[in-house]
Design a protein around this motif. Structure first.
Motif, PDB file in Angstrom:
ATOM      1  N   ASN A  69      -5.476  -3.596   9.697  1.00 19.42           N
ATOM      2  CA  ASN A  69      -6.598  -2.848  10.270  1.00 19.42           C
ATOM      3  C   ASN A  69      -6.119  -1.952  11.410  1.00 19.42           C
ATOM      4  O   ASN A  69      -6.114  -2.352  12.575  1.00 19.42           O
ATOM      5  CB  ASN A  69      -7.656  -3.849  10.751  1.00 19.42           C
ATOM      6  CG  ASN A  69      -8.802  -3.163  11.445  1.00 19.42           C
ATOM      7  OD1 ASN A  69      -8.928  -1.933  11.420  1.00 19.42           O
ATOM      8  ND2 ASN A  69      -9.658  -3.966  12.071  1.00 19.42           N
ATOM      9  N   ASN A  70      -5.715  -0.723  11.048  1.00 18.64           N
ATOM     10  CA  ASN A  70      -5.244   0.214  12.085  1.00 18.64           C
ATOM     11  C   ASN A  70      -6.364   1.158  12.527  1.00 18.64           C
ATOM     12  O   ASN A  70      -6.115   2.187  13.136  1.00 18.64           O
ATOM     13  CB  ASN A  70      -4.002   0.986  11.617  1.00 18.64           C
ATOM     14  CG  ASN A  70      -4.289   1.812  10.379  1.00 18.64           C
ATOM     15  OD1 ASN A  70      -5.441   2.022   9.999  1.00 18.64           O
ATOM     16  ND2 ASN A  70      -3.238   2.300   9.737  1.00 18.64           N
ATOM     17  N   ARG A  71      -7.587   0.794  12.201  1.00 15.98           N
ATOM     18  CA  ARG A  71      -8.809   1.423  12.726  1.00 15.98           C
ATOM     19  C   ARG A  71      -9.130   2.811  12.168  1.00 15.98           C
ATOM     20  O   ARG A  71     -10.147   3.400  12.546  1.00 15.98           O
ATOM     21  CB  ARG A  71      -8.781   1.503  14.262  1.00 15.98           C
ATOM     22  CG  ARG A  71      -8.342   0.218  14.904  1.00 15.98           C
ATOM     23  CD  ARG A  71      -8.272   0.357  16.395  1.00 15.98           C
ATOM     24  NE  ARG A  71      -9.570   0.051  16.993  1.00 15.98           N
ATOM     25  CZ  ARG A  71     -10.010  -1.176  17.209  1.00 15.98           C
ATOM     26  NH1 ARG A  71      -9.284  -2.210  16.870  1.00 15.98           N
ATOM     27  NH2 ARG A  71     -11.184  -1.381  17.760  1.00 15.98           N
ATOM     28  N   TYR A  72      -8.294   3.307  11.291  1.00 19.38           N
ATOM     29  CA  TYR A  72      -8.559   4.623  10.704  1.00 19.38           C
ATOM     30  C   TYR A  72      -8.191   4.630   9.227  1.00 19.38           C
ATOM     31  O   TYR A  72      -7.198   3.989   8.823  1.00 19.38           O
ATOM     32  CB  TYR A  72      -7.739   5.729  11.392  1.00 19.38           C
ATOM     33  CG  TYR A  72      -8.240   6.044  12.781  1.00 19.38           C
ATOM     34  CD1 TYR A  72      -9.186   7.056  12.995  1.00 19.38           C
ATOM     35  CD2 TYR A  72      -7.799   5.306  13.871  1.00 19.38           C
ATOM     36  CE1 TYR A  72      -9.657   7.327  14.270  1.00 19.38           C
ATOM     37  CE2 TYR A  72      -8.276   5.560  15.154  1.00 19.38           C
ATOM     38  CZ  TYR A  72      -9.206   6.580  15.343  1.00 19.38           C
ATOM     39  OH  TYR A  72      -9.678   6.834  16.608  1.00 19.38           O
ATOM     40  N   ALA A  73      -8.965   5.343   8.446  1.00 17.12           N
ATOM     41  CA  ALA A  73      -8.603   5.667   7.070  1.00 17.12           C
ATOM     42  C   ALA A  73      -8.392   7.180   7.083  1.00 17.12           C
ATOM     43  O   ALA A  73      -9.361   7.935   7.247  1.00 17.12           O
ATOM     44  CB  ALA A  73      -9.711   5.283   6.109  1.00 17.12           C
ATOM     45  N   GLY A  75      -5.381  -1.670   3.671  1.00 17.03           N
ATOM     46  CA  GLY A  75      -5.811  -1.108   4.948  1.00 17.03           C
ATOM     47  C   GLY A  75      -7.298  -1.313   5.204  1.00 17.03           C
ATOM     48  O   GLY A  75      -8.036  -1.773   4.331  1.00 17.03           O
ATOM     49  N   ASP A  76      -7.729  -0.941   6.402  1.00 19.00           N
ATOM     50  CA  ASP A  76      -9.162  -1.017   6.707  1.00 19.00           C
ATOM     51  C   ASP A  76      -9.946  -0.091   5.781  1.00 19.00           C
ATOM     52  O   ASP A  76     -11.079  -0.391   5.393  1.00 19.00           O
ATOM     53  CB  ASP A  76      -9.431  -0.665   8.166  1.00 19.00           C
ATOM     54  CG  ASP A  76      -8.770   0.637   8.580  1.00 19.00           C
ATOM     55  OD1 ASP A  76      -7.545   0.631   8.785  1.00 19.00           O
ATOM     56  OD2 ASP A  76      -9.475   1.665   8.687  1.00 19.00           O
ATOM     57  N   GLY A  77      -9.313   1.024   5.387  1.00 19.13           N
ATOM     58  CA  GLY A  77     -10.002   1.962   4.499  1.00 19.13           C
ATOM     59  C   GLY A  77     -10.224   1.413   3.105  1.00 19.13           C
ATOM     60  O   GLY A  77     -11.026   1.946   2.344  1.00 19.13           O
ATOM     61  N   ALA A  78      -9.492   0.345   2.766  1.00 17.23           N
ATOM     62  CA  ALA A  78      -9.640  -0.258   1.435  1.00 17.23           C
ATOM     63  C   ALA A  78     -10.716  -1.324   1.415  1.00 17.23           C
ATOM     64  O   ALA A  78     -11.099  -1.819   0.349  1.00 17.23           O
ATOM     65  CB  ALA A  78      -8.313  -0.880   1.008  1.00 17.23           C
ATOM     66  N   THR A  84       0.838  -1.206   0.000  1.00 13.96           N
ATOM     67  CA  THR A  84       0.000   0.000   0.000  1.00 13.96           C
ATOM     68  C   THR A  84       0.874   1.259   0.000  1.00 13.96           C
ATOM     69  O   THR A  84       2.090   1.175  -0.096  1.00 13.96           O
ATOM     70  CB  THR A  84      -0.860   0.044   1.278  1.00 13.96           C
ATOM     71  OG1 THR A  84       0.024   0.339   2.388  1.00 13.96           O
ATOM     72  CG2 THR A  84      -1.537  -1.291   1.548  1.00 13.96           C
ATOM     73  N   HIS A  85       0.201   2.396   0.189  1.00 15.36           N
ATOM     74  CA  HIS A  85       0.928   3.666   0.337  1.00 15.36           C
ATOM     75  C   HIS A  85       1.801   3.677   1.599  1.00 15.36           C
ATOM     76  O   HIS A  85       2.721   4.456   1.702  1.00 15.36           O
ATOM     77  CB  HIS A  85      -0.092   4.811   0.424  1.00 15.36           C
ATOM     78  CG  HIS A  85      -1.083   4.610   1.535  1.00 15.36           C
ATOM     79  ND1 HIS A  85      -2.047   3.617   1.506  1.00 15.36           N
ATOM     80  CD2 HIS A  85      -1.246   5.244   2.713  1.00 15.36           C
ATOM     81  CE1 HIS A  85      -2.755   3.654   2.622  1.00 15.36           C
ATOM     82  NE2 HIS A  85      -2.289   4.631   3.367  1.00 15.36           N
ATOM     83  N   ARG A  86       1.466   2.812   2.563  1.00 14.47           N
ATOM     84  CA  ARG A  86       2.233   2.736   3.826  1.00 14.47           C
ATOM     85  C   ARG A  86       3.130   1.495   3.736  1.00 14.47           C
ATOM     86  O   ARG A  86       3.042   0.600   4.560  1.00 14.47           O
ATOM     87  CB  ARG A  86       1.232   2.619   4.998  1.00 14.47           C
ATOM     88  CG  ARG A  86       1.789   2.996   6.357  1.00 14.47           C
ATOM     89  CD  ARG A  86       0.715   2.899   7.446  1.00 14.47           C
ATOM     90  NE  ARG A  86      -0.407   3.777   7.198  1.00 14.47           N
ATOM     91  CZ  ARG A  86      -0.391   5.114   7.337  1.00 14.47           C
ATOM     92  NH1 ARG A  86       0.706   5.701   7.729  1.00 14.47           N
ATOM     93  NH2 ARG A  86      -1.459   5.834   7.054  1.00 14.47           N
ATOM     94  N   GLY A  87       3.994   1.456   2.746  1.00 14.15           N
ATOM     95  CA  GLY A  87       4.604   0.176   2.385  1.00 14.15           C
ATOM     96  C   GLY A  87       6.063  -0.038   2.731  1.00 14.15           C
ATOM     97  O   GLY A  87       6.644  -1.042   2.322  1.00 14.15           O
ATOM     98  N   ASN A  89       1.866   1.037  -3.282  1.00 14.02           N
ATOM     99  CA  ASN A  89       0.947   1.622  -4.258  1.00 14.02           C
ATOM    100  C   ASN A  89       0.179   2.794  -3.653  1.00 14.02           C
ATOM    101  O   ASN A  89      -0.461   2.646  -2.609  1.00 14.02           O
ATOM    102  CB  ASN A  89      -0.033   0.540  -4.723  1.00 14.02           C
ATOM    103  CG  ASN A  89      -0.584   0.845  -6.089  1.00 14.02           C
ATOM    104  OD1 ASN A  89      -1.066   1.955  -6.320  1.00 14.02           O
ATOM    105  ND2 ASN A  89      -0.504  -0.108  -6.989  1.00 14.02           N
ATOM    106  N   GLY A  90       0.245   3.934  -4.306  1.00 14.88           N
ATOM    107  CA  GLY A  90      -0.407   5.131  -3.775  1.00 14.88           C
ATOM    108  C   GLY A  90      -1.914   5.140  -3.947  1.00 14.88           C
ATOM    109  O   GLY A  90      -2.602   5.991  -3.381  1.00 14.88           O
ATOM    110  N   ILE A  91      -2.437   4.181  -4.721  1.00 17.39           N
ATOM    111  CA  ILE A  91      -3.891   4.115  -4.942  1.00 17.39           C
ATOM    112  C   ILE A  91      -4.470   3.046  -4.021  1.00 17.39           C
ATOM    113  O   ILE A  91      -4.040   1.895  -4.041  1.00 17.39           O
ATOM    114  CB  ILE A  91      -4.213   3.761  -6.416  1.00 17.39           C
ATOM    115  CG1 ILE A  91      -3.513   4.725  -7.379  1.00 17.39           C
ATOM    116  CG2 ILE A  91      -5.728   3.753  -6.649  1.00 17.39           C
ATOM    117  CD1 ILE A  91      -3.923   6.165  -7.255  1.00 17.39           C
TER     118      ILE A  91
END
Ligand SMILES: Cc1ncc(C[n+]2csc(CCOP(=O)(O)OP(=O)(O)O)c2C)c(N)n1
Ligand SMILES: [Mg+2]
Length: 331
Positions: free
Chosen positions: A171-175, A142-145, A62-65, A111-113
């Motif tokens: 799942n860090n509980r926030y997007a 992420g959870d937001g995905a 992900t973007h946090r990769g 990936n930034g998307i």
């Protein structure tokens, strides 16, 4: 219980944290271009999941990769150089923090998307199946995905074609600053996995051994033709969404409670309690990894930036066709 790997897990988590702490420092000093999304607090997922993969297995992030790619095997030297935008970077400065890739290690890219790594990994899993290898593919998201179309299409296709695919939700509980309960209709998303017909498992994502054991079982199942698995890893990031976000939108006591469950500290305690290493041994690992980061920074700062003419290099398998395509010439 794979105790022989616990020290390796500790080293990998330490490496990720040292990398991100160092990146944060040099970013704050104004030395890095672009954005920085830190995964500090989430290292157990990257480490446990990637330790269950072989180097010829595939992974999309992900973007946090940073953590995912380091755990899968990108060298910290080339990752740091990539953050600096230097030619010695893993993508020769074309990726940056959000697009670190290294095909030699099966890393199909950060990936930034949001959710875009999922169909890439599913495509890799399809290729494994068609080529009749025993490789597998794993997608982090992420959870937001979780509510996004590409994830659901990927889950459906993986199940339909019984692909060797592992879905790992960080799942860090926030997007960004939106809490889980405000972006997903049901909090217990493993039920969705069951709806697609695949096993869905929730794990403590701050426990590297639990993550490893769970992903390992899913990987073995996938290798043997048993199809996909969905794993929901509960975790928390210590910092804000990105470097520009102070992270003050989350309740203070929540942040503190999760920091007390820090995956690195917990694993350190476990190693000490099991008598597998001494405090001094682990301190040595900490120092070695930090020294490596300092050297990686020095090397990145000394490396050249790319020349303008290199902008189109490395983008296409066939360089000539690539250049023609960009000029509007059809093959
Ligand atoms: C398709 C798409 N929509 C929106 C964004 C903007 N965006 C970047 S990060 C993010 C939140 C992602 O949250 P999550 O998936 O939980 O990952 P986390 O940042 O928590 O690791 C959003 C909405 C994006 N990058 N891509
Ligand atoms: Mg999130």
């Amino acid at each position: 219980m794979h105790q022989d790997r616990w020290i390796d897990f500790y080293r990998t988590m330490t490496r990720i944290r040292a990398f991100e702490r160092t990146a944060r420092e040099v970013y704050t000093a104004g030395k890095l271009p672009g954005f920085l999304h830190l995964s500090i607090g989430q290292e157990a997922i990257a480490t446990g999941a990637c330790a269950a993969l072989r180097s010829d297995d595939f992974m999309a992030s992900t973007h946090r990769g940073h953590g995912d790619t380091i755990a899968k095997g990108v060298s910290v030297e080339s990752a740091m150089a990539e953050l600096y935008g230097r030619v010695t970077g893993s993508c020769r400065a074309k990726g940056g923090s959000m697009h670190i890739a290294d095909f030699s290690q099966g890393i199909l890219g950060a990936n930034g998307i949001i959710a875009a790594g999922v169909p890439i990994a599913v495509g890799a899993a399809l290729s494994c199946k068609l080529r009749k290898t025993d490789q597998v593919a794993l997608a982090f998201f992420g959870d937001g995905a979780t509510g996004s179309g590409p994830l659901h299409e990927g889950m459906n296709m993986s199940m339909l074609w019984q692909l060797p695919m592992i879905f790992v939700r960080q799942n860090n509980r926030y997007a960004e600053s939106t809490p889980l309960v405000e972006h997903t209709g049901i909090v217990d998303v493993v039920q969705w996995a069951c709806g697609y017909g695949m096993p869905g498992i929730r794990v403590d994502g701050n426990d590297v051994v639990e993550v490893y054991n769970t992903v390992y079982t899913a990987v073995e199942r996938a290798r043997m033709g048993g199809g996909p698995t969905f794993i929901d890893c509960e975790t928390y990031r210590h910092y804000g969404h990105n470097i520009g976000d102070p992270g003050t939108g989350r309740p203070k006591d929540e942040v503190e409670a999760w920091k007390a469950r820090d995956p690195l500290e917990r694993h350190r305690e476990r190693i000490l309690a099991a008598g597998l290493a001494t405090e001094a041994d682990l301190d040595t690992i900490d120092a070695e990894e930090q020294a490596r980061m300092d050297a990686a920074v020095a090397a990145a700062e000394a490396a050249p930036k790319p020349e303008l003419h290199e902008a189109l290099e490395g983008l296409y398998v066939d360089e000539q066709l690539g250049k023609q395509a960009l000029q509007g010439v059809r093959p």
